[in-house]
Design a protein around this motif. Structure first.
Motif, PDB file in Angstrom:
ATOM      1  N   ILE A 167       0.857  -1.180   0.000  1.00  0.00           N
ATOM      2  CA  ILE A 167       0.000   0.000   0.000  1.00  0.00           C
ATOM      3  C   ILE A 167       0.895   1.233   0.000  1.00  0.00           C
ATOM      4  CG2 ILE A 167      -1.883   1.217   1.119  1.00  0.00           C
ATOM      5  CD1 ILE A 167      -2.615  -1.605   0.232  1.00  0.00           C
ATOM      6  N   HIS A 168       0.666   2.111  -0.950  1.00  0.00           N
ATOM      7  CA  HIS A 168       1.466   3.333  -1.045  1.00  0.00           C
ATOM      8  C   HIS A 168       0.633   4.535  -0.636  1.00  0.00           C
ATOM      9  CE1 HIS A 168       4.451   6.192  -2.523  1.00  0.00           C
ATOM     10  NE2 HIS A 168       3.440   6.850  -3.081  1.00  0.00           N
ATOM     11  N   THR A 169       1.194   5.376   0.221  1.00  0.00           N
ATOM     12  CA  THR A 169       0.543   6.621   0.609  1.00  0.00           C
ATOM     13  C   THR A 169       1.049   7.728  -0.305  1.00  0.00           C
ATOM     14  OG1 THR A 169       0.377   5.913   2.920  1.00  0.00           O
ATOM     15  CG2 THR A 169       0.144   8.266   2.466  1.00  0.00           C
ATOM     16  N   VAL A 170       0.139   8.354  -1.025  1.00  0.00           N
ATOM     17  CA  VAL A 170       0.500   9.363  -2.022  1.00  0.00           C
ATOM     18  C   VAL A 170       1.094  10.593  -1.338  1.00  0.00           C
ATOM     19  CG1 VAL A 170      -0.376  10.864  -3.854  1.00  0.00           C
ATOM     20  CG2 VAL A 170      -1.309   8.551  -3.568  1.00  0.00           C
ATOM     21  N   GLY A 171       2.223  11.058  -1.869  1.00  0.00           N
ATOM     22  CA  GLY A 171       2.861  12.269  -1.367  1.00  0.00           C
ATOM     23  C   GLY A 171       2.594  13.449  -2.274  1.00  0.00           C
ATOM     24  N   ALA A 172       3.001  14.627  -1.822  1.00  0.00           N
ATOM     25  CA  ALA A 172       2.786  15.847  -2.599  1.00  0.00           C
ATOM     26  C   ALA A 172       3.530  15.767  -3.931  1.00  0.00           C
ATOM     27  CB  ALA A 172       3.269  17.061  -1.810  1.00  0.00           C
ATOM     28  N   GLY A 173       2.851  16.143  -5.015  1.00  0.00           N
ATOM     29  CA  GLY A 173       3.460  16.185  -6.328  1.00  0.00           C
ATOM     30  C   GLY A 173       3.597  14.850  -7.021  1.00  0.00           C
ATOM     31  N   GLN A 174       3.112  13.774  -6.409  1.00  0.00           N
ATOM     32  CA  GLN A 174       3.247  12.447  -7.011  1.00  0.00           C
ATOM     33  C   GLN A 174       2.104  12.168  -7.979  1.00  0.00           C
ATOM     34  OE1 GLN A 174       3.678   9.526  -3.890  1.00  0.00           O
ATOM     35  NE2 GLN A 174       5.548  10.479  -3.086  1.00  0.00           N
ATOM     36  N   SER A 175       2.425  11.460  -9.056  1.00  0.00           N
ATOM     37  CA  SER A 175       1.438  11.079 -10.060  1.00  0.00           C
ATOM     38  C   SER A 175       1.360   9.563 -10.147  1.00  0.00           C
ATOM     39  CB  SER A 175       1.820  11.656 -11.425  1.00  0.00           C
ATOM     40  OG  SER A 175       3.027  11.062 -11.892  1.00  0.00           O
ATOM     41  N   VAL A 176       0.297   9.065 -10.752  1.00  0.00           N
ATOM     42  CA  VAL A 176       0.159   7.619 -10.922  1.00  0.00           C
ATOM     43  C   VAL A 176       1.285   7.086 -11.793  1.00  0.00           C
ATOM     44  CG1 VAL A 176      -1.306   5.787 -11.858  1.00  0.00           C
ATOM     45  CG2 VAL A 176      -2.336   7.664 -10.587  1.00  0.00           C
ATOM     46  N   TRP A 177       1.644   7.825 -12.851  1.00  0.00           N
ATOM     47  CA  TRP A 177       2.753   7.397 -13.712  1.00  0.00           C
ATOM     48  C   TRP A 177       4.033   7.228 -12.908  1.00  0.00           C
ATOM     49  CZ3 TRP A 177       3.091  10.262 -19.082  1.00  0.00           C
ATOM     50  CH2 TRP A 177       2.059   9.799 -19.900  1.00  0.00           C
ATOM     51  N   ALA A 178       4.361   8.247 -12.095  1.00  0.00           N
ATOM     52  CA  ALA A 178       5.611   8.207 -11.329  1.00  0.00           C
ATOM     53  C   ALA A 178       5.589   7.076 -10.310  1.00  0.00           C
ATOM     54  CB  ALA A 178       5.840   9.548 -10.639  1.00  0.00           C
ATOM     55  N   ILE A 179       4.467   6.897  -9.644  1.00  0.00           N
ATOM     56  CA  ILE A 179       4.343   5.824  -8.652  1.00  0.00           C
ATOM     57  C   ILE A 179       4.511   4.467  -9.328  1.00  0.00           C
ATOM     58  CG2 ILE A 179       2.739   4.693  -7.055  1.00  0.00           C
ATOM     59  CD1 ILE A 179       1.568   7.516  -6.513  1.00  0.00           C
ATOM     60  N   ALA A 180       3.871   4.289 -10.480  1.00  0.00           N
ATOM     61  CA  ALA A 180       3.982   3.026 -11.209  1.00  0.00           C
ATOM     62  C   ALA A 180       5.426   2.754 -11.611  1.00  0.00           C
ATOM     63  CB  ALA A 180       3.080   3.052 -12.443  1.00  0.00           C
ATOM     64  N   ALA A 181       6.124   3.788 -12.085  1.00  0.00           N
ATOM     65  CA  ALA A 181       7.514   3.613 -12.506  1.00  0.00           C
ATOM     66  C   ALA A 181       8.396   3.227 -11.335  1.00  0.00           C
ATOM     67  CB  ALA A 181       8.025   4.895 -13.165  1.00  0.00           C
ATOM     68  N   ARG A 182       8.198   3.857 -10.194  1.00  0.00           N
ATOM     69  CA  ARG A 182       9.036   3.577  -9.029  1.00  0.00           C
ATOM     70  C   ARG A 182       8.841   2.152  -8.513  1.00  0.00           C
ATOM     71  NH1 ARG A 182      13.617   6.288  -8.461  1.00  0.00           N
ATOM     72  NH2 ARG A 182      13.302   8.535  -8.411  1.00  0.00           N
ATOM     73  N   TYR A 183       7.608   1.674  -8.572  1.00  0.00           N
ATOM     74  CA  TYR A 183       7.345   0.315  -8.078  1.00  0.00           C
ATOM     75  C   TYR A 183       7.543  -0.739  -9.169  1.00  0.00           C
ATOM     76  CZ  TYR A 183       5.484   1.874  -3.578  1.00  0.00           C
ATOM     77  OH  TYR A 183       5.348   2.403  -2.312  1.00  0.00           O
ATOM     78  N   GLY A 184       7.740  -0.297 -10.404  1.00  0.00           N
ATOM     79  CA  GLY A 184       7.932  -1.245 -11.489  1.00  0.00           C
ATOM     80  C   GLY A 184       6.673  -1.989 -11.871  1.00  0.00           C
ATOM     81  N   VAL A 185       5.518  -1.312 -11.770  1.00  0.00           N
ATOM     82  CA  VAL A 185       4.236  -1.919 -12.132  1.00  0.00           C
ATOM     83  C   VAL A 185       3.600  -1.070 -13.218  1.00  0.00           C
ATOM     84  CG1 VAL A 185       3.936  -2.887  -9.825  1.00  0.00           C
ATOM     85  CG2 VAL A 185       2.946  -0.658 -10.350  1.00  0.00           C
TER      86      VAL A 185
END
Length: 306
Positions: free
Chosen positions: A188-206
């Motif tokens: 489970i990821h808690t969204v931080g300021a300035g974060q996007s779904v694209w960036a989150i997906a890239a960081r987790y490799g999903v």
């Protein structure tokens, strides 16, 4: 005499080795890893690998150095040069296109994942027109910069530059702290300021599509700081049913990958949530557009091979 012979043999071996390294992407480097991952990605769609081209690699490395030195995110450089111009400067004769991505501690896999979640960058990676490629890597401003330049050789000289279309979208992946798996295997990821779904997906490799699916979201959904996103389902938990969006979009006269009529989303926004098997090659009503970021083609949609 023996020493002279040994010295000549060593020099000959050195020259042979240096000559060999110009024919393949440098082994073991971040650039080599990106090149390998892109070709593995192409194989998933039944496509042949890109052939390494040293001129395209030189163009990619030069632009990676420029981005890392200046801390900018663009397909243009200060002298106004484009991917096509920079490829020609290395002696390459043919069409050229470009992907780049940057981020703090961004790995090659995360960079390629980001491209796969972005429709124009996805289109370059699975291009059926371009057959050659080279990759550059540089570090600067506490970020890793990766540049992929793809090419299609021509026999009638360099293409007319007026035909080059560039979608200049900043490709920066925000630094994101990864959440560890829970006891049940879920993440489970808690969204931080300035974060996007694209960036989150890239960081987790999903994939972006999985995040949309697991959280009941779509390309029109907004995420806010403090929101919790399911990145990985708990072990044994079945995913929700996958929606079936249209497999193709017909580009109308005057439209491009970056701009659609007022009130509509850009093409990559419209398709960024599609699963890999649903992503497509673009259709154009009259001409094939050569693009540095998003090639438009008269071709059928690609189907991923499982």
């Amino acid at each position: 005499m023996v020493r002279h012979f040994r010295l000549a043999a060593m020099i000959g071996l050195l020259l042979l080795t240096l000559g060999h390294t110009t024919k393949t992407q440098a082994q073991g480097s971040p650039a080599d890893e990106v090149f390998r991952l892109v070709n593995e990605f192409r194989a998933q769609y039944g496509l042949p690998p890109f052939t390494y081209n040293p001129n395209l690699a030189a163009a990619a490395q030069g632009h990676a150095n420029y981005l890392a030195t200046n801390g900018v995110y663009s397909h243009y450089e200060d002298d106004g040069s484009t991917p096509q111009i920079r490829a020609e400067r290395t002696g390459y004769i043919g069409w050229a296109g470009e992907n780049y991505v940057a981020g703090t501690k961004l790995t090659p896999q995360q960079g390629v994942t980001w491209w796969s979640n972005s429709a124009p960058h996805f289109a370059n990676m699975v291009s059926t027109r371009h057959t050659e490629a080279g990759v550059g890597y540089a570090f600067g401003h506490d970020q890793n910069f990766y540049v992929l330049v793809i090419g299609e050789p021509t026999t009638g000289g360099s293409p007319a530059r007026t035909a080059e279309t560039i979608i200049d979208v900043p490709a920066f992946v925000e630094p994101i702290e990864l959440s560890p798996p829970n006891e049940d295997g879920s993440i489970i990821h808690t969204v931080g300021a300035g974060q996007s779904v694209w960036a989150i997906a890239a960081r987790y490799g999903v994939s972006v599509a999985d995040i949309y699916l697991f959280n009941g979201l779509n390309e029109d959904s907004l995420i806010n700081p403090g929101d919790q996103l399911v990145i990985q389902l708990a072990e044994g938990r079945a995913p929700p049913p996958t929606p079936t969006p249209p497999a193709t979009y017909i580009v109308q006269e005057g439209e491009s990958c970056g701009v659609l009529p007022p009130g509509t989303r850009s093409i990559w926004q419209r398709f960024s949530g599609l699963t890999a098997s649903r992503k497509m090659q673009w259709f154009t009503p009259a001409t094939r557009s050569k693009s540095a970021c998003c090639p438009v083609k008269n071709r059928h949609p690609l189907q991923r091979r499982n």
